[in-house]
Design a protein around this motif. Structure first.
Motif, mmCIF file in Angstrom:
data_model
loop_
_atom_site.group_PDB
_atom_site.id
_atom_site.type_symbol
_atom_site.label_atom_id
_atom_site.label_comp_id
_atom_site.label_asym_id
_atom_site.label_seq_id
_atom_site.Cartn_x
_atom_site.Cartn_y
_atom_site.Cartn_z
ATOM 1 N N SER A 104 0.843 -1.196 0.000
ATOM 2 C CA SER A 104 0.000 0.000 0.000
ATOM 3 C C SER A 104 0.874 1.239 0.000
ATOM 4 C CB SER A 104 -0.954 0.018 1.205
ATOM 5 O OG SER A 104 -0.230 0.086 2.422
ATOM 6 N N VAL A 105 0.298 2.345 -0.458
ATOM 7 C CA VAL A 105 0.968 3.651 -0.473
ATOM 8 C C VAL A 105 -0.028 4.687 0.046
ATOM 9 C CG1 VAL A 105 2.013 5.450 -1.907
ATOM 10 C CG2 VAL A 105 2.461 3.045 -2.416
ATOM 11 N N ARG A 106 0.428 5.570 0.931
ATOM 12 C CA ARG A 106 -0.401 6.658 1.436
ATOM 13 C C ARG A 106 0.381 7.965 1.310
ATOM 14 N NH1 ARG A 106 -3.291 3.056 0.878
ATOM 15 N NH2 ARG A 106 -4.556 1.931 2.403
ATOM 16 N N LEU A 107 -0.331 9.068 1.056
ATOM 17 C CA LEU A 107 0.367 10.336 0.909
ATOM 18 C C LEU A 107 -0.498 11.509 1.343
ATOM 19 C CD1 LEU A 107 0.533 11.168 -2.906
ATOM 20 C CD2 LEU A 107 -0.385 9.027 -2.112
ATOM 21 N N ASN A 108 0.187 12.529 1.861
ATOM 22 C CA ASN A 108 -0.406 13.837 2.100
ATOM 23 C C ASN A 108 0.588 14.889 1.615
ATOM 24 O OD1 ASN A 108 1.527 14.198 4.169
ATOM 25 N ND2 ASN A 108 0.102 13.561 5.775
ATOM 26 N N ARG A 109 0.370 16.149 1.962
ATOM 27 C CA ARG A 109 1.234 17.196 1.404
ATOM 28 C C ARG A 109 2.627 17.229 2.020
ATOM 29 N NH1 ARG A 109 -3.845 20.492 1.416
ATOM 30 N NH2 ARG A 109 -4.426 20.804 -0.762
ATOM 31 N N GLN A 110 2.840 16.447 3.069
ATOM 32 C CA GLN A 110 4.147 16.412 3.721
ATOM 33 C C GLN A 110 4.889 15.095 3.502
ATOM 34 O OE1 GLN A 110 5.582 18.942 5.361
ATOM 35 N NE2 GLN A 110 3.830 20.300 5.079
ATOM 36 N N GLN A 151 -1.692 18.136 7.272
ATOM 37 C CA GLN A 151 -0.229 18.238 7.250
ATOM 38 C C GLN A 151 0.347 18.657 8.594
ATOM 39 O OE1 GLN A 151 -0.337 21.025 3.935
ATOM 40 N NE2 GLN A 151 0.594 22.597 5.219
ATOM 41 N N SER A 152 -0.464 19.257 9.474
ATOM 42 C CA SER A 152 0.019 19.599 10.811
ATOM 43 C C SER A 152 -0.011 18.385 11.725
ATOM 44 C CB SER A 152 -0.828 20.733 11.402
ATOM 45 O OG SER A 152 -0.745 21.895 10.608
ATOM 46 N N ASN A 153 -1.083 17.594 11.612
ATOM 47 C CA ASN A 153 -1.194 16.350 12.383
ATOM 48 C C ASN A 153 -0.967 15.171 11.449
ATOM 49 O OD1 ASN A 153 -1.939 17.882 14.624
ATOM 50 N ND2 ASN A 153 -4.109 17.713 14.159
ATOM 51 N N ALA A 172 4.395 11.134 11.714
ATOM 52 C CA ALA A 172 5.224 11.082 10.509
ATOM 53 C C ALA A 172 5.963 12.384 10.262
ATOM 54 C CB ALA A 172 4.360 10.742 9.294
ATOM 55 N N ASN A 173 5.586 13.454 10.942
ATOM 56 C CA ASN A 173 6.321 14.712 10.821
ATOM 57 C C ASN A 173 7.554 14.710 11.713
ATOM 58 O OD1 ASN A 173 4.697 15.877 8.905
ATOM 59 N ND2 ASN A 173 3.513 17.125 10.327
#
Length: 443
Positions: A104-110, A151-153, A172-173
């Motif tokens: 699987s692959v997951r993504l957000n802006r960060q 992207q903050s959380n 993840a940040n």
């Protein structure tokens, strides 16, 4: 009447492999035998195919970043390799090869997260550099994980155990573990965050109970009972944008929508009805009953439901606001997208308002002819999981793999990271309103 409403035993469309909604449910991505397709789902009466990628066949993972031109693709022909494309320019941004099949692959802006059966890789989405490798994670044959789109959380959730429903919540940040949640007695089957990353919903392999926890505290907020008669396989969970509703689909013909509302004791006192009286009696009695019986009394049932005209097929669901009204979207492996109206006040049975083909009818005929050819490989079964789908013979790992990164970024003997091709420069996409542009800020 029952025979007319009975679900059909409809088969998987021969060209269909997978489907996923983007982070704000404005786009649907479909992996096909010939590549992948991206659709806009911002209107009810039409479904626009905005791009068809043919860079590689048999795409079993395709994820788009919001409404940007970045799309991540993994093919059955190379299940260990992740390709990142700028689909509007028709160029490859970069690619990574891993030591095992990508599940699987997951993504957000960060962040961009790649999940293998026993490890997770976290990349910086700006330049695709590897930031962290979580090694020796509990065996996760379906690649189950969830990444908050906020992207903050930027929280990541994945199974903390292979035998019970423990959930690991990871930041993840800041690249650190946040908490462990004891979610279920059975292994996990589904996970999802709400849009703000403050709530996490989970379901186990039994599929009877769905729980919602606060993040990062891990406190149980809600518990919903999907059913009691049979165990089912939950295929997807999805919050509405305002986190007031949660939908769940499975391998059965019913999609459930739950309403996240706290019942006020003062409201019960103000309504001297027979049902309120009985409810109080059950609440009082539950203190004397076994814990598992008491828990069942406090579980809420579905607020609204959808009865699909099929059963046994893999599907994914999502709640969206389209043309200012709440809708339930169901993308099914039969090759259709179904759109239902949802009554946010009274709930009940949702009404089907539109049904869209994900494949043209001419292609239907061509694909059917291919499937009838005895020399062709038979299609994958409808109920087959991602793990089973990608567990195919593949090329052995390259002998040029590099020494891996340890948790602090240094070399670690005996571990390998994939050979990789970094993005040549920071990624700046055309859709700068959807994907913040990369800029050198002096402040």
């Amino acid at each position: 009447m029952e025979s007319q409403d009975a679900p059909e035993s409809r088969g998987v469309h021969p060209g269909f492999i997978c489907a996923s909604f983007n982070q704000d449910t404005t786009s649907l991505s479909v992996g096909t035998k010939t590549g992948y397709r991206l659709f806009s789902v911002t209107a009810v009466d039409k479904l626009d195919c905005i791009h068809e990628g043919v860079e590689c066949p048999d795409v079993y993972i395709v994820e788009r970043l919001y409404s940007s031109s970045l799309v991540v693709v993994v093919s059955l022909s190379m299940p260990r390799r992740m390709n990142v494309y700028h689909f509007k320019k028709g160029t490859e941004i970069c690619n990574y090869s891993y030591s095992n099949n990508i599940l699987s692959v997951r993504l957000n802006r960060q962040r961009l997260v790649v999940c293998l059966e026993e490890s997770i890789y976290i990349h910086n989405i700006r330049d695709m550099k590897l930031l962290k490798t979580l090694l020796n994670t509990p065996i996760n044959p379906s690649g189950l994980c969830a990444l908050s789109v906020n992207q903050s959380n930027s929280y990541l959730a994945y199974p903390g155990s292979a035998t019970i429903g423990e959930i690991t919540v990871y930041d993840a940040n800041n690249l650190s573990t946040v908490t462990l949640i004891q979610g279920h007695d059975s292994p996990l089957a589904a996970l999802t965050f709400n849009a703000s990353g403050t709530k996490l919903a989970s379901a186990s392999e039994k599929g009877t109970v769905i729980r919602v926890f606060s993040v990062p505290e891990g406190q149980k907020l809600f518990e919903f009972r999907r059913g009691m008669k049979r165990y089912v396989s939950i295929s997807s969970l999805s919050f509405s944008a305002d986190a007031q509703f949660l939908c769940a689909s499975s391998n059965t013909e019913t999609v459930h929508i739950f309403k996240l509302e706290q019942h006020s004791p003062s409201q019960e006192e103000e309504s001297p009805t027979w049902s309120a009286y009985v409810g109080k009696m059950f609440t009082a009695a539950s203190t004397y009953l076994p814990s598992h019986v008491s828990d069942m009394m406090h579980q809420d049932r579905a607020f609204a439901t959808v009865r699909l005209n099929m059963f046994g097929l893999k599907n994914i669901c999502a709640l969206a606001t389209i043309q200012k009204l709440p809708r339930l979207l169901v993308a099914s492996s039969d090759g259709y997208l179904y759109i239902y109206n949802v009554d946010p006040q009274d709930g009940g049975e949702c009404v089907l308002v539109q049904k869209h083909r994900l494949f043209e009818s001419s292609e239907d005929q061509e694909e059917q002819k291919e499937e009838e050819d005895p020399d062709d490989v038979p299609p994958q079964p409808a109920s087959q999981s991602y793990a089973a789908t990608v567990a195919l013979p593949s090329t052995p790992p390259s002998s040029t793999t590099l020494m891996g990164y340890s948790e602090d970024g240094g070399a670690q003997r005996g571990e390998v990271i994939p050979e990789h091709e970094f993005a040549e420069s920071p990624i700046c996409l055309d859709d700068e309103n959807e994907f913040p542009p990369v800029s050198n800020q002096s402040n």
